[in-house]
Design a protein around this motif. Structure first.
Motif, PDB file in Angstrom:
ATOM      1  N   THR A  46     -11.021 -16.806  12.184  1.00 38.67           N
ATOM      2  CA  THR A  46     -10.805 -15.667  11.291  1.00 38.67           C
ATOM      3  C   THR A  46     -12.088 -14.856  11.159  1.00 38.67           C
ATOM      4  N   ASP A  47     -11.926 -13.581  10.853  1.00 39.61           N
ATOM      5  CA  ASP A  47     -13.045 -12.718  10.489  1.00 39.61           C
ATOM      6  C   ASP A  47     -12.934 -12.419   8.998  1.00 39.61           C
ATOM      7  N   ILE A  48     -14.060 -12.466   8.303  1.00 33.38           N
ATOM      8  CA  ILE A  48     -14.108 -12.126   6.880  1.00 33.38           C
ATOM      9  C   ILE A  48     -14.694 -10.725   6.777  1.00 33.38           C
ATOM     10  N   ILE A  49     -13.856  -9.758   6.421  1.00 32.42           N
ATOM     11  CA  ILE A  49     -14.237  -8.350   6.516  1.00 32.42           C
ATOM     12  C   ILE A  49     -14.235  -7.705   5.133  1.00 32.42           C
ATOM     13  N   PRO A  50     -15.365  -7.092   4.733  1.00 31.28           N
ATOM     14  CA  PRO A  50     -15.410  -6.403   3.436  1.00 31.28           C
ATOM     15  C   PRO A  50     -14.595  -5.113   3.479  1.00 31.28           C
ATOM     16  N   ILE A  51     -13.916  -4.830   2.381  1.00 31.47           N
ATOM     17  CA  ILE A  51     -13.191  -3.567   2.268  1.00 31.47           C
ATOM     18  C   ILE A  51     -13.520  -2.918   0.924  1.00 31.47           C
ATOM     19  N   THR A  52     -13.388  -1.595   0.889  1.00 31.28           N
ATOM     20  CA  THR A  52     -13.544  -0.813  -0.336  1.00 31.28           C
ATOM     21  C   THR A  52     -12.209  -0.136  -0.607  1.00 31.28           C
ATOM     22  N   ILE A  53     -11.679  -0.334  -1.813  1.00 28.16           N
ATOM     23  CA  ILE A  53     -10.337   0.143  -2.124  1.00 28.16           C
ATOM     24  C   ILE A  53     -10.309   0.733  -3.532  1.00 28.16           C
ATOM     25  N   SER A  54      -9.527   1.786  -3.712  1.00 29.84           N
ATOM     26  CA  SER A  54      -9.501   2.473  -5.004  1.00 29.84           C
ATOM     27  C   SER A  54      -8.726   1.678  -6.047  1.00 29.84           C
ATOM     28  N   GLU A  55      -9.079   1.916  -7.304  1.00 28.77           N
ATOM     29  CA  GLU A  55      -8.379   1.275  -8.415  1.00 28.77           C
ATOM     30  C   GLU A  55      -6.895   1.621  -8.392  1.00 28.77           C
ATOM     31  N   ARG A  56      -6.575   2.850  -8.005  1.00 31.16           N
ATOM     32  CA  ARG A  56      -5.173   3.286  -7.943  1.00 31.16           C
ATOM     33  C   ARG A  56      -4.377   2.419  -6.976  1.00 31.16           C
TER      34      ARG A  56
END
Length: 221
Positions: A46-56
C-alpha cells in the motif's frame, strides 16, 4: 488558460482514510483539512498518501477514519517554513468525491510540466536503471507545483538526456517511500518521501500537436 492548467494535473485515488482530518488552513472562509489515504498497489503493498480536502466535502461525504473514498483532484506541492528552512511538501488536493461504483485503477496521475532541474540518472545495486526528474507543473493564478518523478529502465535511459525546460507528459501513480535521513554522525530519523512512479512518458513538440490525443495516450497502460 485556467482550464488548460487544471488539465495539466489530474489525480484519481481510491483508498481508505487512516487519520482523523486535521485543520490546515482556510481560503475565503472555507476550511481545508489534511488526512491520509491508504491506497492499494497491485503488488498487495500500500501507499500512504496525504490529501487535503475541504470541510464541505468532509461533511457531505462523511469522510472519517475507516471510510473508503474515491477522490479526484490534483497532486500539489507547497513550501512549509520550519525555522530558517523551507521544506517541499506534497499532497493530493481533492476537488470532488466520486461514488464508489467502479473501483478500476486505485491510483492514477497524469501531469504535464517542464523539467526544472537536470535529471539524475543512477543504477541500483541490482543494476536497475533509475532517473529522477523534477517537473514544474503550471497551476491557475500564476502558481506552479514542483513534482518529483522517478522513471525506470528504458524510460530512465531516455530521460537522463532531456534538457531543462523540456515539456513532458507523464502518466503513473503517486507512491510513498520510507527512507532514513542522517541528522548527524550519531542521530538518524525515518522519513517518508512522495513521488510519481512513471509508467509512460512523452516529450517534445508532439505534445503541442492539436491532433495528439493525450487522453488516449494516458489510457494505453
Amino acid at each position: 488558460m485556467i482550464h488548460d492548467q487544471m488539465n495539466n494535473n489530474k489525480l484519481e485515488l481510491i483508498g481508505t482514510v487512516i487519520e482523523e482530518p486535521v485543520f490546515s488552513h482556510d481560503v475565503f472562509g472555507e476550511g481545508f483539512y489534511e488526512t491520509k489515504l491508504s491506497v492499494p498497489r497491485l503488488s498487495q503493498q500500500t501507499d500512504i498518501i496525504p490529501i487535503t480536502i475541504s470541510e464541505r466535502l468532509i461533511e457531505q461525504y462523511n469522510v472519517k477514519v475507516g471510510e473508503k473514498i474515491h477522490v479526484v483532484g490534483q497532486f500539489r506541492s507547497y513550501n512549509k517554513i520550519d525555522g530558517d528552512k523551507s521544506k517541499l511538501l506534497l499532497t493530493g488536493f481533492v476537488r470532488y468525491v466520486e461514488p464508489l461504483e467502479d473501483e478500476g485503477n486505485p491510483n492514477n496521475l497524469q501531469i504535464i510540466g517542464y523539467i526544472c532541474k537536470p535529471p539524475v540518472y543512477r543504477t541500483t545495486p541490482f543494476n536497475r536503471e533509475i532517473c529522477d526528474i523534477l517537473l514544474a507543473v503550471n497551476r491557475a493564478y500564476n502558481k506552479s507545483d514542483y513534482i518529483p518523478c522517478i522513471v525506470w529502465g528504458r524510460n530512465a535511459r531516455y530521460a537522463k538526456d532531456l534538457p531543462v525546460g523540456e515539456k513532458l507528459l507523464v502518466v503513473g501513480r503517486v507512491q510513498s517511500r520510507v527512507y532514513t535521513k542522517a541528522i548527524n554522525e550519531e542521530v538518524s530519523e525515518e522519513r517518508v518521501a512522495y513521488e510519481v512512479s512513471v509508467s509512460k512518458m512523452i516529450s517534445g513538440k508532439k505534445l503541442d500537436d492539436p491532433e495528439f490525443d493525450i487522453a488516449a495516450f494516458a489510457k494505453l497502460l
